[in-house]
Design a protein around this motif. Structure first.
Motif, PDB file in Angstrom:
ATOM      1  N   MET A   1      -9.503  -1.119   4.891  1.00  0.00           N
ATOM      2  CA  MET A   1      -9.213  -2.269   4.032  1.00  0.00           C
ATOM      3  C   MET A   1     -10.385  -2.667   3.132  1.00  0.00           C
ATOM      4  O   MET A   1     -10.275  -3.592   2.335  1.00  0.00           O
ATOM      5  CB  MET A   1      -8.751  -3.461   4.863  1.00  0.00           C
ATOM      6  CG  MET A   1      -7.386  -3.201   5.490  1.00  0.00           C
ATOM      7  SD  MET A   1      -6.791  -4.582   6.485  1.00  0.00           S
ATOM      8  CE  MET A   1      -6.423  -5.791   5.219  1.00  0.00           C
TER       9      MET A   1
ATOM     10  N   GLN B   1      -1.410   6.439   1.097  1.00  0.00           N
ATOM     11  CA  GLN B   1      -0.746   6.479   2.397  1.00  0.00           C
ATOM     12  C   GLN B   1      -1.686   5.852   3.422  1.00  0.00           C
ATOM     13  O   GLN B   1      -2.896   6.065   3.349  1.00  0.00           O
ATOM     14  CB  GLN B   1      -0.486   7.923   2.809  1.00  0.00           C
ATOM     15  CG  GLN B   1       0.344   8.699   1.823  1.00  0.00           C
ATOM     16  CD  GLN B   1       0.581  10.115   2.293  1.00  0.00           C
ATOM     17  OE1 GLN B   1       1.206  10.345   3.321  1.00  0.00           O
ATOM     18  NE2 GLN B   1       0.079  11.077   1.547  1.00  0.00           N
TER      19      GLN B   1
ATOM     20  N   CYS C   1      -0.237   3.762  10.754  1.00  0.00           N
ATOM     21  CA  CYS C   1       0.672   2.751  11.307  1.00  0.00           C
ATOM     22  C   CYS C   1       0.208   1.308  11.082  1.00  0.00           C
ATOM     23  O   CYS C   1      -0.911   0.939  11.399  1.00  0.00           O
ATOM     24  CB  CYS C   1       0.842   2.988  12.802  1.00  0.00           C
ATOM     25  SG  CYS C   1       2.124   1.962  13.532  1.00  0.00           S
ATOM     26  N   LEU C   2       1.101   0.479  10.542  1.00  0.00           N
ATOM     27  CA  LEU C   2       0.794  -0.927  10.269  1.00  0.00           C
ATOM     28  C   LEU C   2       1.545  -1.890  11.194  1.00  0.00           C
ATOM     29  O   LEU C   2       1.662  -3.079  10.900  1.00  0.00           O
ATOM     30  CB  LEU C   2       1.117  -1.256   8.805  1.00  0.00           C
ATOM     31  CG  LEU C   2       0.249  -0.557   7.741  1.00  0.00           C
ATOM     32  CD1 LEU C   2       0.716  -0.909   6.338  1.00  0.00           C
ATOM     33  CD2 LEU C   2      -1.217  -0.918   7.896  1.00  0.00           C
ATOM     34  N   ALA C   3       2.059  -1.373  12.300  1.00  0.00           N
ATOM     35  CA  ALA C   3       2.747  -2.214  13.287  1.00  0.00           C
ATOM     36  C   ALA C   3       3.989  -2.890  12.707  1.00  0.00           C
ATOM     37  O   ALA C   3       4.243  -4.072  12.936  1.00  0.00           O
ATOM     38  CB  ALA C   3       1.800  -3.251  13.903  1.00  0.00           C
TER      39      ALA C   3
ATOM     40  N   GLN D   1       2.079  -2.241   2.453  1.00  0.00           N
ATOM     41  CA  GLN D   1       1.265  -3.432   2.307  1.00  0.00           C
ATOM     42  C   GLN D   1       0.845  -3.504   0.846  1.00  0.00           C
ATOM     43  O   GLN D   1       0.361  -2.519   0.291  1.00  0.00           O
ATOM     44  CB  GLN D   1       0.056  -3.293   3.226  1.00  0.00           C
ATOM     45  CG  GLN D   1      -0.911  -4.435   3.157  1.00  0.00           C
ATOM     46  CD  GLN D   1      -1.994  -4.292   4.211  1.00  0.00           C
ATOM     47  OE1 GLN D   1      -1.742  -4.307   5.397  1.00  0.00           O
ATOM     48  NE2 GLN D   1      -3.212  -4.121   3.773  1.00  0.00           N
TER      49      GLN D   1
ATOM     50  N   PHE E   1      -2.667  -8.029   0.655  1.00  0.00           N
ATOM     51  CA  PHE E   1      -2.683  -8.439   2.061  1.00  0.00           C
ATOM     52  C   PHE E   1      -1.299  -8.734   2.637  1.00  0.00           C
ATOM     53  O   PHE E   1      -1.183  -9.242   3.742  1.00  0.00           O
ATOM     54  CB  PHE E   1      -3.579  -9.665   2.239  1.00  0.00           C
ATOM     55  CG  PHE E   1      -5.025  -9.351   2.045  1.00  0.00           C
ATOM     56  CD1 PHE E   1      -5.667  -8.446   2.884  1.00  0.00           C
ATOM     57  CD2 PHE E   1      -5.759  -9.931   1.026  1.00  0.00           C
ATOM     58  CE1 PHE E   1      -7.000  -8.132   2.719  1.00  0.00           C
ATOM     59  CE2 PHE E   1      -7.093  -9.627   0.845  1.00  0.00           C
ATOM     60  CZ  PHE E   1      -7.714  -8.717   1.693  1.00  0.00           C
ATOM     61  N   HIS E   2      -0.255  -8.440   1.878  1.00  0.00           N
ATOM     62  CA  HIS E   2       1.070  -8.835   2.349  1.00  0.00           C
ATOM     63  C   HIS E   2       1.980  -7.641   2.619  1.00  0.00           C
ATOM     64  O   HIS E   2       1.959  -6.660   1.896  1.00  0.00           O
ATOM     65  CB  HIS E   2       1.709  -9.779   1.332  1.00  0.00           C
ATOM     66  CG  HIS E   2       0.808 -10.931   0.986  1.00  0.00           C
ATOM     67  ND1 HIS E   2       0.462 -11.892   1.904  1.00  0.00           N
ATOM     68  CD2 HIS E   2       0.136 -11.237  -0.146  1.00  0.00           C
ATOM     69  CE1 HIS E   2      -0.380 -12.746   1.348  1.00  0.00           C
ATOM     70  NE2 HIS E   2      -0.597 -12.373   0.105  1.00  0.00           N
ATOM     71  N   PHE E   3       2.794  -7.776   3.647  1.00  0.00           N
ATOM     72  CA  PHE E   3       3.719  -6.708   4.026  1.00  0.00           C
ATOM     73  C   PHE E   3       5.029  -6.824   3.244  1.00  0.00           C
ATOM     74  O   PHE E   3       5.529  -7.929   3.020  1.00  0.00           O
ATOM     75  CB  PHE E   3       4.064  -6.805   5.515  1.00  0.00           C
ATOM     76  CG  PHE E   3       3.003  -6.264   6.447  1.00  0.00           C
ATOM     77  CD1 PHE E   3       1.737  -5.933   5.988  1.00  0.00           C
ATOM     78  CD2 PHE E   3       3.281  -6.080   7.803  1.00  0.00           C
ATOM     79  CE1 PHE E   3       0.756  -5.440   6.848  1.00  0.00           C
ATOM     80  CE2 PHE E   3       2.305  -5.583   8.671  1.00  0.00           C
ATOM     81  CZ  PHE E   3       1.050  -5.267   8.194  1.00  0.00           C
TER      82      PHE E   3
ATOM     83  N   GLU F   1       8.786  -5.073   3.727  1.00  0.00           N
ATOM     84  CA  GLU F   1       9.432  -4.272   4.766  1.00  0.00           C
ATOM     85  C   GLU F   1      10.885  -3.984   4.431  1.00  0.00           C
ATOM     86  O   GLU F   1      11.428  -4.547   3.487  1.00  0.00           O
ATOM     87  CB  GLU F   1       9.305  -5.024   6.097  1.00  0.00           C
ATOM     88  CG  GLU F   1       7.849  -5.317   6.402  1.00  0.00           C
ATOM     89  CD  GLU F   1       7.617  -6.196   7.621  1.00  0.00           C
ATOM     90  OE1 GLU F   1       6.789  -5.841   8.442  1.00  0.00           O
ATOM     91  OE2 GLU F   1       8.293  -7.237   7.726  1.00  0.00           O
TER      92      GLU F   1
END
Lengths: 428, 167
Positions: B66, B118, B121-123, B132, B135-137, B139
């Motif tokens: 990051m 790429q 894994c980002l959980a 992402q 800072f935001h996901f 989905e």
């Protein structure tokens, strides 16, 4: 179905302080600081036989009991660096039921009389970590965190520390280094974190997973015996299973330990996507050996012991499901690529070994693999496993060895039929 | 300078820890926010603040995904292509996203708006494909949803005067 952890499913607003306290929240912490000694608190958790939910399955109470009684400064560190492929349970807990995690951490802190609690959140949980700081402030305002907690004279504050994207920082000694502003690489052990010289700032430290701690308030309020009535004697309680991949209903499922694979996959998670047949199961993300979806496996109970007996590990219970069309060489390649990327570079066998394995898989997927490559895939793991400072090296060999054991024919196809290979979409 | 401009935030960071060195990651985030990426000067500033050698700040910056020691697009898109996401079409999604933006794997668009990479894994495996953006996901993505987001961000990135002009 009892939800001890994913209580947001019954009470959507449980993340709010008032809702949490209206539903028994912080009763465990109040009970402990007013009625129990730190030693009694540890004893209850030990008697409950709660086992660590981060992957290792070690007794939580015993872990706490290792902290030297004469230690002047101790710490609790909450491991919220959830990074194992297929794991997304701690995120739901921290988002939807954060006060229960804070309360569990404060109970651990009370048990070892910690000077402070640090929540190590993976950096990608940016939004979540900032919201968590607001939740901690609510607890601070209510005198449940901070100075002179509930008028007992005990001081203990909770702080959030953001990681910045490194799987290895989920390994507890690497996490401690990262938290100290050092490079996030594992430490030589002993001393272990609970021992003098091994923990945060080299002071005795308890490092617990988010889900582990979220169990503790319930145990303190209801007692060890009540907890042991859920699940099995060796693996008591409920566990959150993260189900992903080729599954009809991906998500988190909190069920008592001891249900079968079949019940989890077909009754709870809705079976396999598009009505396909299940081919393979990774019960513990990329780290644990893959299992072939046989009847023997599907009828086995989900406990730490029984999954170990099948030749894998329950770990953090991240179930990645793969249907009949999945190319297992490609799947292993994906996992090896992950470990190669995430190897911290400290130990030569892991750094070099994962690099070699990644190159071999890339060759296989390009249709350029040879019989010699297959021999190498069998040999290289022996030079990684067991000779590294942390378990990443051991984990990294599992995708290779387990897929070779169960799906060797697919490797043979890659070697003997060069035209055989994944769809271009998969061959990145 | 960070020390003058963000004195309050820096003090708050240091107040969390008994050793100021623990503040290095928070300070790297702060420097990245201030300068866009971690320049040599930014790393030196952070190193001075926590009393470490600039090379140590470099090694920490380089260790984590990051932090960036190179300029990135205004919007940094990190797509998870790890196994659980890949089983739900993340590789195809990623290729289509690169094609739509007209960049190679890891590239930045010519206008400097988007960098696409790429990541591991980002959980968020239960909500694949996902990425992402800074800072935001984002989905449950489809390529259509991603295109929509990109166009929205393009508009957002227009200088304000142009927006006023349009209004």
């Amino acid at each position: 179905m009892i939800h001890i952890l994913l209580r947001d499913l019954e009470i959507p607003d449980i993340w709010q302080f008032d809702t949490y306290t209206a539903n028994g929240g912080y009763d465990g912490l109040k009970k402990a600081v007013h009625d129990l000694s730190p030693a009694e608190t540890i004893q209850i958790v030990m008697d409950s036989n709660l086992r660590g939910r981060g992957g290792a399955g070690f007794s939580t109470g015993r872990k706490w009991s290792f902290i030297p009684k004469d230690a002047e400064t101790t710490y609790v560190v909450v491991n919220a660096d959830e990074s194992e492929p297929g794991t997304f349970k701690d995120r739901q807990l921290l988002e939807k039921n954060p006060h229960q995690v804070i309360e569990g951490a404060m109970l651990a802190a009370y048990a070892i009389q910690a000077a402070a609690v640090y929540v190590y959140c993976r950096g990608e949980f940016w939004d979540l970590a900032h919201a968590l700081e607001d939740r901690i402030e609510e607890a601070r305002q209510a005198n449940l965190v901070g100075d002179d907690i509930l008028g007992t004279g005990w001081d203990c504050d909770v702080h959030v520390h953001l990681g910045a994207g490194a799987y290895i920082c989920g390994e507890e000694s690497a996490l401690l280094n990262s938290l100290q502003g050092l490079l996030g690489q594992p430490r030589v052990r002993p001393p272990f974190p609970a021992q003098m010289g091994g923990g945060l700032y080299y002071q005795p430290t308890v490092v617990n997973n988010v889900e582990t701690l979220a169990n503790v308030p319930w145990i303190i309020v209801n007692g060890a015996d009540a907890y042991k009535k859920i699940g099995t004697p060796e693996s008591p309680g409920t566990k959150i299973f993260c189900v992903s991949g080729h599954v009809a209903k991906p998500g988190n499922y909190e069920i008592p330990l001891g249900l079968t694979f079949r019940e989890l996959i077909y009754d709870h998670a809705g079976g396999i996507l598009n009505g396909k047949r299940l081919k393979a199961i990774l019960p513990s993300g990329a780290s644990g050996p893959v299992l072939k979806a046989t009847d023997e496996v599907l009828d086995a109970p989900l406990t730490y012991e029984s999954v170990a007996a099948l030749g894998s590990t329950l770990g953090s219970a991240s179930f990645i499901l793969m249907d009949e069309d999945t190319d297992m060489v490609w799947a292993a390649a994906k996992m090896i690529h992950f470990f190669k990327d995430e190897s911290c570079g400290k130990c030569t066998p892991c750094r070099e070994g994962t690099y070699w394995l990644d190159k071999i898989y890339a060759r296989l997927l390009r249709g350029e693999g040879t019989a010699h490559d297959l021999e190498m895939l069998e040999k290289v793991p022996n030079q990684i496993a067991g000779v590294t400072l942390c378990a990443l090296g051991d984990f990294a060999v599992n995708p290779v060895l387990a897929t070779l054991e169960h799906f060797r024919d697919e490797y043979e196809q890659y070697i003997h039929q060069p035209e055989f290979g994944p769809e271009p979409a998969q061959a990145l | 300078m960070l020390a003058e401009k963000h004195a309050d935030r820096i003090n708050k960071i240091f107040a969390k820890y008994p050793d100021k060195r623990s503040g290095v990651m928070d300070l790297l985030y702060l420097a990245q926010e201030e300068y866009g990426w971690l320049t040599e000067d930014a790393l030196r500033e952070v190193a001075d603040l926590v009393d470490i050698d600039p090379t140590q700040a470099h090694s920490i910056a380089g260790f984590y995904t990051m932090f960036s020691e190179k300029p990135k697009g205004k919007y940094w898109l990190q797509v998870c292509t790890d196994l659980p996401c890949a089983l739900r079409g993340a590789d195809t999604f990623y290729r289509e996203l690169c094609a739509y933006l007209g960049v190679e794997d890891g590239g930045t668009t010519d206008d400097g708006l988007f960098t696409v990479e790429q990541v591991m894994c980002l959980a968020a495996c239960d909500r694949a494909p996902m990425m992402q953006c800074n800072f935001h996901f984002h989905e449950h993505l489809t390529i259509e949803a991603a295109k929509e987001l990109i166009e929205k961000l393009r508009v957002q990135a227009q200088p304000e005067t142009q927006e006023d002009g349009g209004a």
